[in-house]
Every structure is written in structure tokens, then in C-alpha cells.
Design a protein around this motif. Sequence first.
Motif, PDB file in Angstrom:
ATOM      1  N   ALA A 185      25.252  39.305 -35.145  1.00  0.00           N
ATOM      2  CA  ALA A 185      25.135  38.785 -36.507  1.00  0.00           C
ATOM      3  C   ALA A 185      23.792  38.095 -36.727  1.00  0.00           C
ATOM      4  N   VAL A 186      23.348  37.334 -35.735  1.00  0.00           N
ATOM      5  CA  VAL A 186      22.040  36.663 -35.853  1.00  0.00           C
ATOM      6  C   VAL A 186      20.918  37.697 -35.947  1.00  0.00           C
ATOM      7  N   GLY A 187      20.998  38.732 -35.110  1.00  0.00           N
ATOM      8  CA  GLY A 187      19.990  39.794 -35.189  1.00  0.00           C
ATOM      9  C   GLY A 187      19.986  40.465 -36.550  1.00  0.00           C
ATOM     10  N   GLY A 188      21.184  40.713 -37.097  1.00  0.00           N
ATOM     11  CA  GLY A 188      21.273  41.325 -38.431  1.00  0.00           C
ATOM     12  C   GLY A 188      20.681  40.443 -39.507  1.00  0.00           C
ATOM     13  N   LEU A 189      20.928  39.140 -39.407  1.00  0.00           N
ATOM     14  CA  LEU A 189      20.378  38.216 -40.404  1.00  0.00           C
ATOM     15  C   LEU A 189      18.855  38.214 -40.370  1.00  0.00           C
ATOM     16  N   LEU A 243      23.973  38.001 -46.966  1.00  0.00           N
ATOM     17  CA  LEU A 243      25.212  37.232 -47.103  1.00  0.00           C
ATOM     18  C   LEU A 243      26.238  37.689 -46.068  1.00  0.00           C
ATOM     19  N   GLY A 244      26.315  39.008 -45.856  1.00  0.00           N
ATOM     20  CA  GLY A 244      27.253  39.532 -44.865  1.00  0.00           C
ATOM     21  C   GLY A 244      26.939  39.042 -43.463  1.00  0.00           C
ATOM     22  N   SER A 245      25.659  39.025 -43.118  1.00  0.00           N
ATOM     23  CA  SER A 245      25.259  38.548 -41.791  1.00  0.00           C
ATOM     24  C   SER A 245      25.536  37.050 -41.645  1.00  0.00           C
ATOM     25  N   ALA A 246      25.248  36.302 -42.727  1.00  0.00           N
ATOM     26  CA  ALA A 246      25.509  34.856 -42.681  1.00  0.00           C
ATOM     27  C   ALA A 246      27.003  34.581 -42.514  1.00  0.00           C
ATOM     28  N   ALA A 247      27.840  35.353 -43.211  1.00  0.00           N
ATOM     29  CA  ALA A 247      29.289  35.184 -43.082  1.00  0.00           C
ATOM     30  C   ALA A 247      29.745  35.542 -41.679  1.00  0.00           C
ATOM     31  N   ALA A 248      29.167  36.590 -41.109  1.00  0.00           N
ATOM     32  CA  ALA A 248      29.531  36.985 -39.742  1.00  0.00           C
ATOM     33  C   ALA A 248      29.150  35.902 -38.737  1.00  0.00           C
TER      34      ALA A 248
END
Length: 345
Positions: free
Chosen positions: A170-174, A206-211
Motif C-alpha cells: 500500500a505504501v508503494g502504491g501511494l 485515496l485507495g492506497s491511503a485507505a489500504a
Amino acid sequence: MSQSHDGPKGRKTHDHTHDHDHDGDHAGHDHGRHPGHASHGHSHGHDHGPGGHVHGTADKTRVLIAALLTGVFMIAEAAGGFITGSLALVADAGHMLTDSIALWLAWYAFRLGERPATGSMTYGFGRVKTLIAYTNGITIFAIAVWIVYEAILRFMDPPEVLGGPMLVVAVGGLLVNIAAFFVLHRGDRESLNMRGAILHVLGDMLGSAAAIAAAIIILWTGWTPIDPILSVLVAVLILSTAWRLMKEAAHVLLEGVPASLDRDAIARDLEGAVTGVKNIHHMHVWSIDGSKNLATLHACLNDGSDAVGAVGAIKKRLAARHGIAHATVEPEFGACADAGAAHQH
């Protein structure tokens, strides 16, 4: 050559004489001479000059970079979602998949929009960008509905979620989404196509932050229902923005009057500001792509007025005061040529 043809809005345009001199990348064409109205010439272009072309080229490059960033990391995030069992990651990966496709379409729309006008596509291909923006809005809606449906199933039967690996992915995606967002954010915010691309990347952020939030809560508490709950929250947040994008794009596609313009106020302004104009009617104002505005109108002139001078003054007034660089004006004396049609004041 005398001819009658359908205008861009599917309505009948009237025989009048004007020579078009297209600027930018539009091919020039001569409509010929038409009887029944005074001759007049005008120059116009659907392109806003060299600056607009440079801006469009830069935006095309920005969208390409964002598409590459999103597409590459989408594969890693999808794999991470299935391995960890996280709906938030799977949902965000699915969002990134459609975003990558949407960004490639947006890039192609910019490229297609650079093509010159043709005999059958007389306004060029600029509206393709608006069509892509509308399509992007629809895909966001579809993704959000799927996330909500999957979240309901997972909330009733929460699966095991590996919080640690989920947090790393998730951090990588953000980080990837933040990079793509800043690349796009410097583009033309007036372009519906660019705004659609930004909206997709913002949804990914937003999706990455939620993850990330879900992963941290799962690591601390072990409460896995937070994963589908935050997924639904992200879906709700992006729905309102997607709706606004679809609404604006649909308004352009339906050739509505641009929100920044008031057709009736423009008609009154022309009647009061241009010498010799008795009234303005049959006026239509619309936009090709949300930024380039066009108009057609009938100008009823006082007897003895200089038709050529009045038409030129109307065009200059529209361009300078109202941002309408392309206008077709039909001068009239006495009765309107469309006497049987209702005047639209």
C-alpha cells in the motif's frame, strides 16, 4: 457556389457568404458565395494559437508518464492483494487497471486531437477528449459499485488479511500515485480530458491511503472488517467527483451553453454595443471540448447599416469580451429568413 447545409448542432444553417481562414492545424476551406446576404469574410481557428498547442503537447507527455507509472505498479499491487487477502489492495489494483487503460485512452485522445480537420470532420477531433472524459467517469462509477458489492460480502464473512505485506504494498502504491498525481497536476486544469485523468489518479491515491490505514489497524488490533469498511469509504468519496466530471462532459457533448457564458446576456450586450444592430436572435453558443467556445446567430440590422462592418464588430466583441473566437453571423434586414421558426431570444 450556393449551398445549404446542416450546422454542427444538427440545425439548418442559412445561405450567407463568408470565407474561412483556419488557423493552427485546421485545413482552410472556402464556403463559396451564397445569395441573399451581404458578403463578409472572417478569420478564425479552433486552436488558441501556438501556446495552446505547446500546452496540449505537454499534457500528452504528462498523461503518458502517469499511464506508465500506474500500469507498472498495478501488477505488483494486484499480486500483493491476492497474496495478503486484502480487498483494499485488490480494489485499488482494479482501480489502477482501469486507470491505466483510461490514461492510455486519454493520451490517445490528446494525440488524436492534434489531427487537422477534414472534409467530414470539419471541427477536427478535439471532442474525442471530452468523450474519453465522460467514459472515464462511467468507469469510476462501475469500479465504485463493484467495491461496495465486494465489501458487503467481505464484511459478512471477513477473510484473513496479512497486515504486514499489505502495508508495504500500500505504501508503494501511494508513492507511485503521488508521483503520477504531481505529474498530471501541472497540466491544463480546464481540459476535461486532463481532469478525468487526474480524477482517476486521485482515486488511486485515496485507495492506497485507505489500504495503509486498514493495514495499520489490522496490525494493531487484528480487526479485519476495517478493510472492506475503508474500501467503501473510498468508493463513496470518488463517486461525487466522478458525477461532476460526467455531468460536465455530458453538457459539452450535448452542446449546452458553457457554464461560464450566458447566451441571453451576450445577445443583449451585442444589441447594445454594436452600432446598427437592432436585435440578435437564433443564437446558439456551445463548446467543442469545454475550453473552445463557438457561436452562431442572426443579426437583424437597421436599414442602411453597413452589414460587413456590423458582422466584423460582432465577431470582435464576441472574441474580446466573451471568449468566443469562432462565430458565424448571418446579417438580416427586415424579416428573418426563418420567418416560420420561433426566434430564440
